[in-house]
Every structure is written in structure tokens, then in C-alpha cells.
Design an enzyme around this catalytic site. Structure first.
Site, PDB file in Angstrom:
ATOM      1  CE1 TYR A   1      12.514 -38.268 -14.683  1.00  0.00           C
ATOM      2  CE2 TYR A   1      14.679 -38.431 -15.712  1.00  0.00           C
ATOM      3  CZ  TYR A   1      13.659 -38.983 -14.925  1.00  0.00           C
ATOM      4  OH  TYR A   1      13.803 -40.247 -14.396  1.00  0.00           O
TER       5      TYR A   1
ATOM      6  CD  GLU B   1      12.275 -45.933  -3.226  1.00  0.00           C
ATOM      7  OE1 GLU B   1      11.130 -45.558  -2.938  1.00  0.00           O
ATOM      8  OE2 GLU B   1      12.516 -46.844  -4.041  1.00  0.00           O
TER       9      GLU B   1
ATOM     10  NE  ARG C   1      -7.249   3.273   3.855  1.00  0.00           N
ATOM     11  CZ  ARG C   1      -8.351   2.729   3.354  1.00  0.00           C
ATOM     12  NH1 ARG C   1      -8.401   1.435   3.116  1.00  0.00           N
ATOM     13  NH2 ARG C   1      -9.409   3.458   3.073  1.00  0.00           N
TER      14      ARG C   1
ATOM     15  NE  ARG D   1       7.925 -48.156  -8.062  1.00  0.00           N
ATOM     16  CZ  ARG D   1       7.214 -47.390  -7.214  1.00  0.00           C
ATOM     17  NH1 ARG D   1       7.768 -46.319  -6.677  1.00  0.00           N
ATOM     18  NH2 ARG D   1       5.951 -47.680  -6.950  1.00  0.00           N
TER      19      ARG D   1
ATOM     20  N   GLY E   1      -8.217  -7.606   3.375  1.00  0.00           N
ATOM     21  CA  GLY E   1      -9.154  -7.714   4.478  1.00  0.00           C
ATOM     22  C   GLY E   1      -8.652  -8.484   5.676  1.00  0.00           C
TER      23      GLY E   1
ATOM     24  CE  LYS F   1      -3.488  -0.227   2.716  1.00  0.00           C
ATOM     25  NZ  LYS F   1      -4.535  -0.502   1.729  1.00  0.00           N
TER      26      LYS F   1
ATOM     27  CG  MET G   1      -3.140  -7.658   8.755  1.00  0.00           C
ATOM     28  SD  MET G   1      -1.456  -7.137   8.444  1.00  0.00           S
ATOM     29  CE  MET G   1      -1.480  -6.888   6.667  1.00  0.00           C
TER      30      MET G   1
ATOM     31  CB  CYS H   1       9.483 -40.230 -10.294  1.00  0.00           C
ATOM     32  SG  CYS H   1      10.231 -41.447  -9.206  1.00  0.00           S
TER      33      CYS H   1
END
Length: 904
Positions: free
Chosen positions: A877, A772, A110, A644, A119, A40, A121, A857
Site C-alpha cells: 500500500y 526511516e 519551427r 504511530r 511557445g 510536430k 522555443m 507513509c
């Protein structure tokens, strides 16, 4: 309040510059200081520099917010003289003086964070009024009605925000007074009535607090400033930050600005305007206004605003005049200001304005929240207009919100019982059970219910319930009301201002005409048409717009990483291609075994006592697997496919119950009792960390052999049909050591040689591993010597790094984020510690194998923040669920265009 003043005099902070003034074409700050001045304050400073009509004011920087909380909610000593000096400057520009009995300066107080939090605060308007200055305001404006109406507004707002008095007490007093006097509208009250209401409002304060309403203007000012800083940590602001990933330590700035008045009669007004349509993206002014009103009247939903333009008035059929027709000069000034601001900020602007006795004032501008459909059109159009570049168009779209366009819409051919209609505030459609309370919506969503939240109007306290709901209905409010703005930002379908519908919050019913729906009844809303429909309406897949396709083309041009899909079925594969996937990064073969006709031979294989028994069962599964893989290879037509090998805990396949055990026993030719003993022998205390993945393949290599044969034979068959070479990627799961991978890879290579000999074909394939487990990351240098590729399975890597179960973590992770122990759910956005393990694995793996291809993945592969990290550690990727592919494509382009995280 005296305590606040005393504290302000005691607390010291050495910061040299906390207060920044603006107005009369000048400003100490600018838009680049958003972190310091908040959105603001920064935009007000910039608008003032642009020469736009901005009421003068001052902004207290966000540094003070940090000091306020560091000091136990105490204001710094040095702040008071800074504000006093700046307020004198503001008064000189405004031609009034704060506290002057004859010519009082009134101000608004404000909040303003660097991130828009509409809206969430607190705000205080009309500050500077007491029993003396109200008379000065009356003399200055020659309108006692206006002066006392403004005073009662101030008492109500200050009483609510600063003194903590329920604002409904004031609303109730106003309605009771009008009823007593026989009035229906506020406009029917004269100056004597407003003066009486001021007295009633002050008595409410004294009854509730045991002390009179504060008449000391300095006490009012510092009470409001402290309250606005304090609202940074109110419940709704905290909830909003959690939902939108806004850090708690950013804090808020506070802007104190000279008041201008839209409630000074028929030549005054207040309103909100977007420089383009935030629902469709059309290049047209879009907004609403109210005559003789203040700003909170527009956004509160308590009055129905009027259309801004003549074109909008004709479309809606509204008989009330537009701002364009009622105040043509002010409208022309507003239109010119809108064009100037959009060209300067190079983005759609959401602007608050006031017309005071025919003169336009600009109160706020910020980047406008918009639907994703609108965001795409605006980005493409602005690039075409030369306002922004192609790269800026790509960077300007919120990738996380892109999937708003990818979900079903209502089937236009299905019958619908429309029971009500309102304004189409946020596009999309949703069906769900009616709920009338925001907290209950949160509770029911946690139990798995799909909900439509129905309210008379929403307030910032409802934000968590709105997030939990699939859609929102309000009976009041306009296209710029709280419900409309927040719903658009969240991507929730929303219908507002449904005046023909009655909501009874006490009885929890929604009525329209002869139809009454109760809590729990199913309702459908169409946020694109404003329709409210009884019951559930079928949906259909959305059509992707030309704007979407254009932006995706630009994104693909700028991204480095490939985007693959996690796809186990032909339907998944086709959907992935439709969304632009570059291949399949994860095909989970165990998902194929749950289909009808396959589960029994799978159980036979698991429960077999010896190798011969397992091979007999696997022989039944081989043609099924081969058929699956042929279909995937043909659909992907030469694009990479990573398959897999069998990974799940065996307990997922074991038969339970007499019927299932009896069926498998009959197929195996053994007694149910013997089979029960075998099932018991295979049970594990912790199956997720038990006999699965590479461990299963080491123990039972015939499983890997069967799956490898199915893959290779399918690749040859599909290659012949496609007349091209199909090169499968075979992934060995849950590896912790090079020796595990070597043992399984040896079996795969043996099958490849056998198939080549049988079919007279030379196979090209690669064998890699899913990384993993933390040990695999640490051992990545050794494992990389045998692997052709790595693919991070971040679901399990997160579980094993944290030492928790994803299925159980939901019970307490919310509390962890609320208490700041963690910033994000680690199963949604990659945790830094898991990222550190990935970085170690990438560095060590490529040190031993420079050409090692590496991807991800886990479900994190569709999360924009995670994708940015993947770009920075140079993965090749990402792979994600089919519906997240467009999100990943855009996020990958954004990461390539503006990397933010440096690799460690």
C-alpha cells in the site's frame, strides 16, 4: 552568420539519416517516430500519410540537436547536402523553388520536441525573402501589399529570433509610422507603405548590428536552423522543462515547411481548433481564427480572434462572422479533417490551420492540453464511443494534475464586486495579491505570498511567473492564446481578453470603470466565468463529478496496491474516506498533544524527574488519547488504522518564555527556576537526530504503555459500538535494530495481556515499525523477524540518506536541479538512492518474514512517479495526505497497467 556556415562545413557526424521529407500524401516518417522527429514532425508526417492537405516540408531529426551541442553549437557537415536535396523535393511538390527570383519558395523553420512545449522555443516564418524574391512573390500573388507585408514580418521575426534584436523596436517603428501617416489599423496601409516599413525595419537591423539585413538566402536558412536548435537551451525552455520534468537530453527536431498564407486578403485566414472543448470536454469544435492573418497573430494576443462556429458566435454575442459562416467550404473541410485526426490519434487534437484564398491547409496537430475537468469527460466519453478502452482512459489521465478538481471554488452565495470580465480560459478560482511582473511573482511566491499575475498579454518568458501565481489575468488574447494554453496545462485559473480592464505596467495598476487596484491589492478571478472580482471571495468544497467517480471506479478495478491516508484527526479521516481511502496508513499521535488542554500535561510528562512523575502526567493524557482513537476507529469502521507511537523531538513540546514556564511549573508544583534548569538539561544540539522515536520509548517505556492502553481500550470500545472486531496496527518509529523493536513490543504485548484480562476480551493487533533510517534498511532482515509490518517513512529516510535537513534544503536544491546535479527535488519525488535502500529493505525483510506487509507513509506516497516505483518493488500500500488519495488511486492503477521500472 558566416561563422555558422563555415562551422557547418567542418563538423562531421556519421549519422546516416537526419532529414525526413513529407507532403503530397507521402512521408518518410510517421507518428511512431516522435522521439526522432519531435511531436510536430511526427504528426505532420502522419497527417500527410492520411491524405490531409499538409504543405510539404522536411524534418531534421533530434539527433542533429544532440550533435549540435556536442560539437559546441556547430552544425554537422553532412547535414547541408541532405537539407538541400530535401528542399528541392519540397519545392517540386509546392510548385516553387527556394531562391527563385520569379517563383520563390518561402518556408517556416519551427522547433518540435517529443513533448509539447507551446511557445517555449523559437520559430521563423516567411524565410526565403530578400529584396529580389519579394518582387517575385508580388508578381506570383498579384498583390504587392501582401508581398511587402510578408517581407516586413520576416525581417521582424528573423531580427528577433536569429539576430537578437528586441522585437519591440520593430513594433515601435510600426506604430510610429502609422501615427505619422494618420492610420489606425494595419489594414489601412498600402503596398507603398509596407515597402517604406521594410526599409525602416532593415535600417533598424543595420543600426543595431552594424551590418545590413542578410540577403543571402542560404545564410538566412542556416541561421534560422541554428537559432531554432539553439532555442532548446533558452531560459524559458529550460524553465518549462524544469516545471514539467522534461529531460534536457531529449533535444528538439527542426521542421522546415513550405509557407501557405493566411494573409492574402479576405478569402484567407488562419486559426486554431480543438476537436473538443478543452475547458469542459464537450464534444464540439472549439477554436478561433483571424481573417487575413498569419499564425502568430492568433496566439500572440495582439488581435482578438473571431469565433470558429456559428454556435460559438451566438453564445459569445460576437457580431463578426464565424469561419463557418464566412468560408463554409473551408469550414466543412476543416470539420472533416478534425474528425479524421481525432479518430486516428484517439485523443483530443489541437490543430493549427490556414486558409489560403479559400483552400484549407493543415499546419500542425498535437494532443490538446485540457483542463482536468475536460480530461475526465473526454476520457469517459471516448471510452463510451469505443474510441479507446477503459484501461486507456485510466492511463490517459495525468494523475499528478488530478488534484485540480479537489480544491475549493467560489461560494456562489457570497457577495462579489465584479470589476471586469474576460474570457473563461482555464477553470477554477483563486484569490491573491496583484503582481504585474513575472519575475517578481517568482520572488514573492518564495516569500509565501499568494498572487494573481496581471499582464496585458503573456509571452513564453512569463512561464515561471505564471507557475508561481495562483491565477492569471490578461487584457488581450483569446481562448487559444499563450496565457490560456499554458494556464490550462498548469491547472491555473485564467481570464484572458478582459478588454474592459486596463493594465498599466509602468504604474502597476489594474483599472476598470471607477475601480483602480494597485500592486499588492487582493483580487479574485473565476476562470470558469471570466469574472474579475475586487477583494477576496469565500470558497466552498468542489463537488466531484460523475466522470470523476466513474474513472476512479475504473482505476480501483485495475490497481493492485491499496491506498491509505495520513490522518490524525476525525476531520482528516472523514475526508480520506470521501476520497476513497482504504484505511489510515499513518496517525501521528504527537499531533494530538498540541491541542488546547493537552500541551501542559504533555510538558509535565517530559519534564518530570522520575517515573512516578511521568506516570502521573500520562494518566491525565490517557483518556484524551483513548477518545481520539475511538473516534478514528469508528469513522474507519473496520478499515485498517496504523497508529504511530510518540515520535517527535522533545524540544517541540518544551515551554519557552516566562509565561509558558510559569504555567507548567505551577501545574507540577515546582519553582520556575527549577523548571528552567530541567528545560536546559533536555536541550539537544540536533534534536531531529536526538532523543526521539524508539529511543524515547526505550528510555521511558511508560509512554509506550500509556499509548498502547489507549489504543487497545479504544479498539474494544469502538468494536462494541460497530459490532465488529477492530484490529489496530501499532507502529514503532525510528527503529535501527531488532533489539529496540523487541523492547518496545514487549511492553505493548504486556499491556495487551493486562487489558484482555481486565475486559475479558481477546485482542487482535499487529506491531510493526517505521523504516526511516538507512541502518534500518540494511538491518531489515533481522528487524523483519520481529515486525508484523514495515512502513517506509521516506521524509526522514531522504533526510538521513542525503545528510540534509528538509527545512533548510530549499535554499539550494533549486540550484542543484538547475545545474543537473539532481533531476528532482528528493522530497517530492523519491530519489533513486533512497529507492535502492527501500528495495534492500523489502528484499531482506520478506526473506526473513515472507508475509511481511509493507507500505509507504512519507509524503512521497502521493507522488505518481514514486507510486510507480512502489508498484515495481511490490509494496502492499501507499499512504498519503487526504487530498492526494485520488491521485494515488489513479497512479496505482496506472502503475499496475503499465509498469516501467524493473525491480533491481
Amino acid at each position: 552568420m558566416e561563422r555558422v556556415m563555415k562551422q557547418a562545413a567542418k563538423v562531421k557526424d556519421p549519422s546516416p539519416h537526419w532529414v525526413f521529407t513529407f507532403g503530397a500524401g507521402r512521408a518518410e516518417g510517421d507518428a511512431a517516430q516522435r522521439d526522432l522527429l519531435g511531436g510536430k514532425g511526427a504528426y505532420l508526417a502522419e497527417m500527410s500519410r492520411l491524405g490531409l492537405p499538409v504543405p510539404p516540408g522536411l524534418t531534421i531529426s533530434s539527433e542533429v540537436c544532440a550533435a549540435y551541442y556536442r560539437s559546441g553549437k556547430k552544425l554537422p557537415e553532412a547535414l547541408m547536402p541532405m537539407v538541400s536535396e530535401a528542399l528541392n523535393v519540397v519545392g517540386k511538390v509546392a510548385g516553387a523553388r527556394f531562391g527563385d527570383v520569379d517563383n520563390p519558395l518561402l518556408v517556416s523553420v519551427r522547433s518540435g520536441s517529443r513533448a509539447s512545449m507551446p511557445g517555449m522555443m523559437d520559430t521563423v516564418l516567411n524565410l526565403g525573402l530578400n529584396d529580389e524574391t519579394v518582387e517575385g512573390l508580388a508578381r506570383r500573388s498579384s498583390d504587392r501589399r501582401f508581398a511587402y507585408d510578408t517581407y516586413r514580418r520576416f525581417i521582424q521575426m528573423y531580427g528577433d529570433v536569429v539576430l537578437g534584436i528586441d522585437h519591440y523596436l520593430f513594433e515601435e517603428a510600426l506604430e510610429n509610422y502609422k501615427s505619422l501617416k494618420g492610420f489606425e489599423l494595419d489594414s489601412e496601409l498600402g503596398p507603398e507603405h509596407w515597402a517604406e516599413l521594410v526599409a525602416r525595419f532593415k535600417s533598424i537591423v543595420e543600426q543595431e548590428l552594424g551590418q545590413p539585413f542578410p540577403q543571402d538566402l542560404q545564410r538566412q536558412l542556416w541561421g534560422a536552423i541554428a537559432a531554432v536548435f539553439g532555442s532548446w537551451h533558452n531560459a524559458r525552455a529550460i524553465a518549462y522543462r524544469r516545471l514539467h520534468d522534461i529531460p534536457d537530453d531529449w533535444g528538439t527536431a527542426v521542421t522546415v515547411q513550405a509557407m501557405v498564407f493566411g494573409n492574402m486578403g479576405g478569402r484567407s485566414a488562419t486559426g486554431v481548433v480543438f476537436t473538443r472543448n478543452p475547458s469542459t470536454g464537450a464534444n464540439e469544435l472549439y477554436g478561433e481564427f483571424l481573417v487575413n492573418a498569419q499564425g502568430e497573430d492568433v496566439v500572440s494576443g495582439l488581435r482578438t480572434p473571431q469565433p470558429l462556429t456559428e454556435a460559438a458566435r451566438k453564445v459569445t454575442g460576437d457580431r463578426r462572422p464565424s469561419l463557418e459562416g464566412l468560408m463554409p467550404e473551408a469550414f466543412a473541410d476543416l470539420k472533416a479533417a478534425c474528425a479524421k485526426l481525432e479518430a486516428h490519434f484517439r485523443d483530443i487534437q489541437d490543430i493549427e490551420f490556414t486558409v489560403e484564398e479559400g483552400r484549407l491547409w493543415m499546419l500542425q496537430s498535437r494532443s490538446g492540453k485540457r483542463s482536468m475537468q475536460a480530461a475526465l469527460k473526454i476520457a469517459i466519453d471516448m471510452a463510451g464511443e469505443g474510441l479507446i478502452t477503459e484501461q486507456e482512459a485510466v492511463l490517459g489521465i495525468d494523475a499528478a494534475q488530478l488534484d485540480q478538481l479537489l480544491h475549493p471554488t467560489l461560494d456562489p452565495d457570497s457577495p462579489k464586486l465584479v470589476i471586469g470580465k474576460g474570457l473563461p480560459a482555464s477553470p477554477g478560482a483563486a484569490s491573491g495579491k496583484l503582481v504585474f511582473d513575472a519575475d517578481e511573482a517568482v520572488h514573492l511566491k518564495a516569500q509565501g505570498h499568494t498572487l494573481i499575475l496581471a499582464r496585458v498579454e503573456t509571452s513564453p518568458e512569463d512561464v515561471q511567473g505564471m507557475h508561481a501565481a495562483a491565477g492569471i489575468i490578461t487584457t488581450r488574447g483569446g481562448m487559444t492564446s499563450h496565457a490560456a494554453v499554458v494556464a490550462r496545462g498548469m491547472g491555473r485559473p485564467c481570464v484572458v481578453g478582459a478588454a474592459s480592464v486596463q493594465i498599466d505596467l509602468e504604474r502597476e495598476t489594474l483599472s476598470s470603470g471607477n475601480e483602480t487596484l494597485a500592486k499588492g491589492d487582493v483580487v479574485t478571478i473565476d476562470g470558469s466565468t471570466g469574472q474579475i472580482i475586487k477583494g477576496r471571495v469565500p470558497t466552498r468544497e468542489p463537488a466531484l463529478s460523475s466522470d470523476f467517480l466513474t474513472l476512479m471506479g475504473w482505476a480501483d478495478r485495475h490497481r493492485r496496491m491499496k491506498v491509505r491516508a495520513n490522518a490524525d484527526t476525525p476531520a482528516d479521516a472523514r475526508q480520506s474516506l470521501a476520497f476513497g481511502a482504504d484505511g489510515i496508513g499513518l496517525c501521528r499521535t504527537e499531533h494530538m498533544f498540541f491541542e488546547e488542554g493537552r500541551i501542559v500535561p504533555m510538558r509535565e510528562m517530559i519534564l518530570a524527574d522520575d517515573t512516578d512523575g511521568r506516570r502521573a502526567a500520562l494518566a491525565k493524557l490517557l483518556p484524551m488519547q483513548r477518545k481520539d482513537f475511538v473516534a478514528l476507529f469508528e469513522i474507519m469502521a473496520g478499515s485498517p488504522v496504523t497508529i504511530r507511537l510518540l515520535d517527535p523531538p522533545l524540544h517541540e513540546f518544551l515551554p519557552h518564555g516566562e509565561a509558558a514556564i510559569g504555567e507548567v511549573a505551577a501545574a507540577m508544583g515546582v519553582s520556575p527556576q527549577r523548571l528552567k534548569r530541567r528545560v536546559a538539561g533536555l536541550s539537544e544540539f540536533n534534536p531531529m537526530l536526538g532523543h526521539r522515536g524508539s529511543r524515547l520509548l526505550v528510555s521511558f517505556p511508560e509512554i509506550a504503555e500509556m499509548q498502547a492502553r489507549a489504543i487497545f481500550e479504544a479498539a474494544i470500545e469502538a468494536g462494541r459500538k460497530l459490532k465488529t472486531s477492530v484490529e489496530p496496527e501499532i507502529m514503532v518509529p525510528l527503529v535501527t535494530a531488532k533489539a529496540e523493536l523487541d523492547l518496545v513490543k514487549e511492553r505493548i504485548d504486556g499491556v495487551a495481556r493486562a487489558v484482555e484480562k481486565e475486559q475479558g476480551v481477546k485482542l487482535t493487533y499487529s506491531v510493526g515499525t517505521m523504516v526511516e533510517l538507512p541502518r534500518a534498511c540494511i538491518n531489515a532482515g533481522e528487524i523483519g523477524k520481529s515486525a508484523d509490518f514495515f512502513s517506509f517513512g521516506t521524509n526522514d529516510l531522504t533526510q538521513t540518506t542525503f545528510g540534509l535537513s528538509r527545512d533548510d534544503a530549499g535554499r539550494f536544491l533549486g540550484e542543484y536541479t538547475e545545474k543537473g546535479i539532481i533531476q528532482h527535488d528528493p522530497f517530492v519525488t523519491l530519489d533513486p538512492a533512497v529507492g535502492e535502500l527501500m528495495w534492500i529493505a523489502v528484499e531482506r525483510g520478506r526473506r526473513s518474514h515472507p508475509d511481511l506487509k509493507i507500505g509507504i507513509c512519507g509524503e512521497h506516497g502521493g507522488d505518481p512517479e514514486t507510486i510507480r516505483f512502489c508498484e515495481d518493488i511490490r509494496l502492499d500500500y501507499v499512504s498519503c495526505s487526504p487530498y492526494r488519495v485520488p491521485v494515488a488511486r489513479l497512479a496505482a492503477a496506472q502503475a499496475a497497467l503499465s509498469p516501467m521500472v524493473k525491480p533491481r
